[in-house]
Write an enzyme that holds these catalytic residues in place. Sequence first.
Site, PDB file in Angstrom:
ATOM      1  N   ASP A 151       0.841  -1.189   0.000  1.00 61.64           N
ATOM      2  CA  ASP A 151       0.000   0.000   0.000  1.00 61.64           C
ATOM      3  C   ASP A 151       0.883   1.249   0.000  1.00 61.64           C
ATOM      4  O   ASP A 151       1.865   1.332   0.751  1.00 61.64           O
ATOM      5  CB  ASP A 151      -0.899  -0.019   1.239  1.00 61.64           C
ATOM      6  CG  ASP A 151      -1.831   1.162   1.308  1.00 61.64           C
ATOM      7  OD1 ASP A 151      -2.710   1.255   0.440  1.00 61.64           O
ATOM      8  OD2 ASP A 151      -1.672   1.989   2.226  1.00 61.64           O
ATOM      9  N   GLU A 182       1.671   0.398  -4.912  1.00 67.45           N
ATOM     10  CA  GLU A 182       1.206   1.691  -5.420  1.00 67.45           C
ATOM     11  C   GLU A 182       2.392   2.660  -5.421  1.00 67.45           C
ATOM     12  O   GLU A 182       2.732   3.230  -4.390  1.00 67.45           O
ATOM     13  CB  GLU A 182       0.096   2.244  -4.539  1.00 67.45           C
ATOM     14  CG  GLU A 182      -1.177   1.432  -4.546  1.00 67.45           C
ATOM     15  CD  GLU A 182      -2.217   2.041  -3.618  1.00 67.45           C
ATOM     16  OE1 GLU A 182      -3.288   2.429  -4.112  1.00 67.45           O
ATOM     17  OE2 GLU A 182      -1.958   2.119  -2.406  1.00 67.45           O
TER      18      GLU A 182
END
Length: 649
Positions: free
Chosen positions: A349, A378
């Site tokens: 994340d 990400e």
Amino acid sequence: MKRYTQLPINQDSNQKQIKEALRLMTRDAVFVARNYYTGDLGAIYTPEFTDFKLWAPTASQVEIMIYDGYYGSLKKTMLMQKSADDRIFEKRIEGDQHGLTYRYRLTFMDSTVKMTVDPYAKAVTVNGHRSVVVDLARTNPEGWGDRMPPFENSQQAIIYELHVRDFSVDENGGMTHKGKFLAFTEKGTKNKVGSPTGMEYLKKLGVTHVEFLPLFDYATVDETVEEPVEYNWGYDPHNFNAPEGSYSTNPYDPFLRIKELKQMIQALHDAGIRVIMDVVYNHVYEVEHQSFHKTVPGYFYRYDEAGKLSNGTGVGNDTASERYMMRKYILDSVKYWVEEYHIDGFRFDLMGIHDITTMNEVRKTLDEIDPSILLFGEGWDLATALDSDEKASHNNASFMPRIGQFNDGLREALKGNDFDAKARGFINGAWYMEQKLAKNFMAGVDFGNYQDPKQLIQYVEAHDNYTLYDRLVAADPNLDKDSLIKRHELATTIVLLSQGIPFIHAGQEFLRTKQGVRDSYNSPDEINQIDWMRQETYRHSVELTRNLIALRKSEPLFTLNTYDEIKECMTLLRADYQIVAIEYKRDNERLIVVFNAQNNRVNYPLEEGEYIVKLIDGTVHLDDGTVTPVIDTIAIEPYTSIVLKQYLN
């Protein structure tokens, strides 16, 4: 920022000054360089004794607080000894301590006393408030064996993203253990008209990897409530190395959640499906109440020049992965999940918060166990207190080989900017997206910041995006249903045939809706649950997705491994007027792929000859038995794709 190499205090300093000096000292370059520890930390269990080790170099005293059972009162405290190098506190307790429940009490130079769970806790009580010593061998389910064999080629991966509760809580899903790990162990589940759901559905769909939203213990769902009032996906970390209790059938049992998570993973592995874990090492839920800050205040987080917590994550804090002990924590944690739970991949994340060195060290750690473990994240370029050339962002992907990045370039080429519900992309009327779509479909072959196509995770929707269905409805609320379905299917087709690693959001294949809510992290079940009856309404889309997955697996040209192969094998024939056409050619084989985003039929010109039809008008032909007569054009219906194949002499 002023740097301190020693505490600027004297006997008359007040507690506030001492506390501030301690906080600043932990971020000092000399302190960071000198105060590290390379050994094991946490409660290290053996049947004969358990060693407790805590890294707390700024504490003047640490005690183990031992409780009477999991939920009883404080039974006794034991003073820990500081190691000879002053880096850790440690204590050995003789005998079999499986089940011993404990916390730490730390005293600092300013007389502050903090009580905390063990940052390295592997088992916890309900809501993660106490740590528990665990003999992990006793948590293994029957038949728990070794890891799955290595995954042959990561380019063959097809990722399906889901959430434990979302996937299993629908009344029409037919699962008994709603919202629980054990829902994935149930066989033969069906909806009310007899179509497969749950694990049976996943197996039939054909995906290779399931990516779970956070499985670790998180903060905002009260595990003591059978039907939680609070809903959350889990991006509010509490105990990084213990499973979330709300997914267990008995969150009060510290060991059952471990066993049941293993049972879920075992069931997926038995079905030939690998497990990716979404990890959130980039921030914590509440700094002041988290074990990192309680053990070494000021060390584990980034701060700006004004001394405030850096906030590139947007949730109030950024962890400092560039500091040795934060980096060590991340490496120790991923290694633990791989070795103990047989995890097959990690989705980081907000990976752009982390530094390049840390991510490369994660890759190295995983390679020592199984080089086929997937690693991606990400890679957004976020405003954290870290130099741009150090961030693990997509801009620096070339410095992080074999670490994937979510490719928002393909997502936005397909449906427009995700933050604007009215935005348009190639599939719904944007006339300027053809070149962008083609380049991203070819895995950014000319972008220059990726080392190979496997670094691109290709997608059109994810858990915190608008679903594609909701975006299409918002942009054209009066669009006829058939056109909406075809536009949706066109986007999924492009994702599943693109170079790189395709990624599907759970329910995308039956046009999932979240009622227009974009980031539904705390929305109720009514918004987030998978509607298992929706597969009946959109049966054609489900079958198309399943067959496209099979087609991708059967045609090697859709899974090229290098940019040299892409440049050699793929030629962009056309990218204008809402048409993208690509030719693949290798050895004696040729494919023609055309995407028509126009609202009318297109007669696409071809070299004269016979063609094997693999995809036309939403129908996939997995064998080579459907052959055209000699033709020099082919009709492509609105919002559809074709794949034609030829064997060359």
